[in-house]
Write an enzyme that holds these catalytic residues in place. Structure first.
Site, PDB file in Angstrom:
ATOM      1  N   ASN A 289     -16.467   6.422   7.204  1.00  0.00           N
ATOM      2  CA  ASN A 289     -17.664   5.876   6.557  1.00  0.00           C
ATOM      3  C   ASN A 289     -17.208   4.989   5.400  1.00  0.00           C
ATOM      4  O   ASN A 289     -16.739   5.489   4.381  1.00  0.00           O
ATOM      5  CB  ASN A 289     -18.535   7.029   6.032  1.00  0.00           C
ATOM      6  CG  ASN A 289     -19.711   6.520   5.217  1.00  0.00           C
ATOM      7  OD1 ASN A 289     -20.081   5.343   5.313  1.00  0.00           O
ATOM      8  ND2 ASN A 289     -20.299   7.401   4.424  1.00  0.00           N
ATOM      9  N   TRP A 290     -17.356   3.685   5.595  1.00  0.00           N
ATOM     10  CA  TRP A 290     -16.864   2.753   4.564  1.00  0.00           C
ATOM     11  C   TRP A 290     -17.835   2.605   3.394  1.00  0.00           C
ATOM     12  O   TRP A 290     -17.543   1.914   2.424  1.00  0.00           O
ATOM     13  CB  TRP A 290     -16.623   1.382   5.182  1.00  0.00           C
ATOM     14  CG  TRP A 290     -15.392   1.306   6.032  1.00  0.00           C
ATOM     15  CD1 TRP A 290     -14.472   2.301   6.232  1.00  0.00           C
ATOM     16  CD2 TRP A 290     -14.941   0.180   6.793  1.00  0.00           C
ATOM     17  NE1 TRP A 290     -13.479   1.855   7.066  1.00  0.00           N
ATOM     18  CE2 TRP A 290     -13.735   0.560   7.425  1.00  0.00           C
ATOM     19  CE3 TRP A 290     -15.420  -1.118   7.001  1.00  0.00           C
ATOM     20  CZ2 TRP A 290     -13.019  -0.308   8.249  1.00  0.00           C
ATOM     21  CZ3 TRP A 290     -14.714  -1.977   7.823  1.00  0.00           C
ATOM     22  CH2 TRP A 290     -13.526  -1.577   8.439  1.00  0.00           C
ATOM     23  N   LYS A 291     -19.014   3.167   3.518  1.00  0.00           N
ATOM     24  CA  LYS A 291     -20.041   3.029   2.464  1.00  0.00           C
ATOM     25  C   LYS A 291     -20.202   1.540   2.120  1.00  0.00           C
ATOM     26  O   LYS A 291     -20.128   0.696   3.008  1.00  0.00           O
ATOM     27  CB  LYS A 291     -19.661   3.863   1.241  1.00  0.00           C
ATOM     28  CG  LYS A 291     -19.228   5.278   1.617  1.00  0.00           C
ATOM     29  CD  LYS A 291     -19.117   6.187   0.441  1.00  0.00           C
ATOM     30  CE  LYS A 291     -18.464   7.493   0.868  1.00  0.00           C
ATOM     31  NZ  LYS A 291     -18.762   8.599   0.009  1.00  0.00           N
TER      32      LYS A 291
ATOM     33  N   HIS B 297     -27.068  11.005   5.276  1.00  0.00           N
ATOM     34  CA  HIS B 297     -25.848  11.124   4.459  1.00  0.00           C
ATOM     35  C   HIS B 297     -26.253  11.552   3.039  1.00  0.00           C
ATOM     36  O   HIS B 297     -27.312  11.171   2.554  1.00  0.00           O
ATOM     37  CB  HIS B 297     -25.111   9.785   4.420  1.00  0.00           C
ATOM     38  CG  HIS B 297     -23.786   9.880   3.741  1.00  0.00           C
ATOM     39  ND1 HIS B 297     -23.651   9.778   2.382  1.00  0.00           N
ATOM     40  CD2 HIS B 297     -22.545  10.118   4.233  1.00  0.00           C
ATOM     41  CE1 HIS B 297     -22.373   9.932   2.069  1.00  0.00           C
ATOM     42  NE2 HIS B 297     -21.678  10.137   3.163  1.00  0.00           N
TER      43      HIS B 297
ATOM     44  N   GLU C 225     -25.512  10.581   0.204  1.00  0.00           N
ATOM     45  CA  GLU C 225     -25.886   9.509  -0.738  1.00  0.00           C
ATOM     46  C   GLU C 225     -27.293   8.982  -0.437  1.00  0.00           C
ATOM     47  O   GLU C 225     -28.027   8.588  -1.346  1.00  0.00           O
ATOM     48  CB  GLU C 225     -24.830   8.390  -0.704  1.00  0.00           C
ATOM     49  CG  GLU C 225     -23.566   8.834  -1.430  1.00  0.00           C
ATOM     50  CD  GLU C 225     -22.272   8.345  -0.824  1.00  0.00           C
ATOM     51  OE1 GLU C 225     -22.276   7.319  -0.115  1.00  0.00           O
ATOM     52  OE2 GLU C 225     -21.227   8.997  -1.063  1.00  0.00           O
TER      53      GLU C 225
ATOM     54  N   GLU D  49     -21.261  18.189   5.428  1.00  0.00           N
ATOM     55  CA  GLU D  49     -20.659  17.562   4.257  1.00  0.00           C
ATOM     56  C   GLU D  49     -21.217  18.214   2.995  1.00  0.00           C
ATOM     57  O   GLU D  49     -22.288  17.817   2.514  1.00  0.00           O
ATOM     58  CB  GLU D  49     -20.988  16.069   4.244  1.00  0.00           C
ATOM     59  CG  GLU D  49     -20.450  15.316   5.423  1.00  0.00           C
ATOM     60  CD  GLU D  49     -20.197  13.853   5.068  1.00  0.00           C
ATOM     61  OE1 GLU D  49     -19.036  13.436   5.095  1.00  0.00           O
ATOM     62  OE2 GLU D  49     -21.160  13.151   4.730  1.00  0.00           O
TER      63      GLU D  49
ATOM     64  N   GLY E 167     -16.469  12.647  -2.262  1.00  0.00           N
ATOM     65  CA  GLY E 167     -15.970  11.712  -3.265  1.00  0.00           C
ATOM     66  C   GLY E 167     -15.480  12.377  -4.536  1.00  0.00           C
ATOM     67  O   GLY E 167     -15.279  11.707  -5.548  1.00  0.00           O
TER      68      GLY E 167
ATOM     69  N   SER F   8     -13.980  14.637   0.890  1.00  0.00           N
ATOM     70  CA  SER F   8     -12.634  14.497   0.316  1.00  0.00           C
ATOM     71  C   SER F   8     -11.516  14.823   1.304  1.00  0.00           C
ATOM     72  O   SER F   8     -10.491  15.386   0.927  1.00  0.00           O
ATOM     73  CB  SER F   8     -12.510  15.335  -0.961  1.00  0.00           C
ATOM     74  OG  SER F   8     -13.386  14.834  -1.956  1.00  0.00           O
TER      75      SER F   8
ATOM     76  N   GLY G 255     -14.689   9.328   3.998  1.00  0.00           N
ATOM     77  CA  GLY G 255     -15.152   8.211   3.185  1.00  0.00           C
ATOM     78  C   GLY G 255     -13.982   7.495   2.539  1.00  0.00           C
ATOM     79  O   GLY G 255     -13.308   6.664   3.149  1.00  0.00           O
ATOM     80  N   GLY G 256     -13.688   7.843   1.280  1.00  0.00           N
ATOM     81  CA  GLY G 256     -12.678   7.134   0.483  1.00  0.00           C
ATOM     82  C   GLY G 256     -11.348   6.917   1.194  1.00  0.00           C
ATOM     83  O   GLY G 256     -10.782   5.817   1.155  1.00  0.00           O
TER      84      GLY G 256
HETATM   85  C1  PEP Z   1     -18.523  10.524   3.149  1.00  0.00           C
HETATM   86  O1  PEP Z   1     -18.868   9.486   2.626  1.00  0.00           O
HETATM   87  O2  PEP Z   1     -19.128  10.923   4.152  1.00  0.00           O
HETATM   88  C2  PEP Z   1     -17.393  11.274   2.594  1.00  0.00           C
HETATM   89  C3  PEP Z   1     -17.083  12.421   3.133  1.00  0.00           C
HETATM   90  O3  PEP Z   1     -16.738  10.706   1.533  1.00  0.00           O
HETATM   91  P1  PEP Z   1     -15.319  11.182   0.914  1.00  0.00           P
HETATM   92  O4  PEP Z   1     -14.375  11.348   2.087  1.00  0.00           O
HETATM   93  O5  PEP Z   1     -14.917  10.046   0.028  1.00  0.00           O
HETATM   94  O6  PEP Z   1     -15.538  12.448   0.212  1.00  0.00           O
END
Ligand code: PEP
Length: 249
Positions: A9-11, A96, A98, A168, A174, A213, A234-235
């Protein structure tokens, strides 16, 4: 047997030029694997570049990070499920954290978005997860099951079988604070039990991913945990070398 699913997930990162450069490096480092599925959720404006970049790589599925629940109409700035599919998306993130906690998306919206996705032939990846205060208050089970039931409320078992679920925990997204594999596993077992009840025989087809994470150092242990069928990253998916390492896990 469910294949492991590795999803990025590049957000709000990697516009079209960055996406093109990313894919040049990533595809050079990640050879086609038939024993897993890789999905990338770029920003919608980068989907065209991503379709072009993956023309020779049907093993990489593309997704969209959000959709509106209506198919078309006066909804400035929104993108519908049929449009996303037409642009090359095959999967859509719904609910999600966010979207839920920054943009105030409610369970009822996730229900409508999952139904819109299913109508359009897009696979919803429904994200569920508790906040830290909810975990501390012992409410993880209640929150996760509430979100799960809401997302699936309008789907029949055949459409449910097309879904993916991402557990999640909000406190892990994050933050660098990953759930212990056994803690993630416990919630996955709970979700699996609920899916068995909701989707019957078809539940076995639904992968349950962990997200929060994930990085190159912890991906293997999380993926090896019982009932963890994949990872939503994500990150750590923003760097093509790191993402290739995780996709090869
Ligand atoms: C996400 O955006 O779904 C996520 C899990 O982010 P991160 O890996 O950065 O925690």
């Amino acid at each position: 047997m469910r294949k492991p699913v590795l999803a990025a997930n590049w957000k709000m990162n990697h516009g079209p030029s960055d996406a093109r450069a990313f894919m040049r490096t990533f595809l050079a480092r990640y050879a086609r694997h038939t024993d897993r599925s890789v999905i990338v959720f770029p920003p919608a404006v980068s989907l065209g570049e991503m379709v072009a970049a993956t023309k020779e790589r049907p093993d990489i599925l593309l997704g969209i990070q959000n959709i509106h629940w209506e198919d078309k109409g006066a909804f400035t700035g929104e993108i519908s499920a049929p449009m996303a599919r037409d642009a090359g998306a095959r999967v859509v993130l719904v609910g999600h954290s966010e979207r839920r906690h920054v943009f105030g998306e409610k369970d009822d919206e996730t229900r409508r978005k999952c139904a819109a996705a299913a109508r359009a032939g897009l696979r919803p990846m429904l994200c569920v997860g508790e906040r830290l205060e909810e975990r501390r208050a012992g409410e993880t089970e209640r929150v996760v099951l509430r979100q799960l039931h809401a997302g699936l409320a309008d789907l029949d078992p055949a459409h449910m079988a097309q879904m993916l679920i991402a557990y999640e925990p909000v406190w892990a997204i994050g933050t660098g604070q990953t759930a212990e594999p056994r803690d993630a596993s416990a919630v996955h077992v709970l979700i699996r039990g609920a899916l068995d009840q909701l989707a019957g025989d078809r539940a076995v087809e639904i992968p349950i991913l962990y997200g929060g994470s994930v990085n190159t150092g912890n991906a293997a242990a999380l993926l090896a945990a019982p009932d963890v069928d994949g990872l939503l990253v994500g990150g750590a998916s923003l760097d093509p070398e790191g993402w290739a390492t995780i996709a090869r896990t």
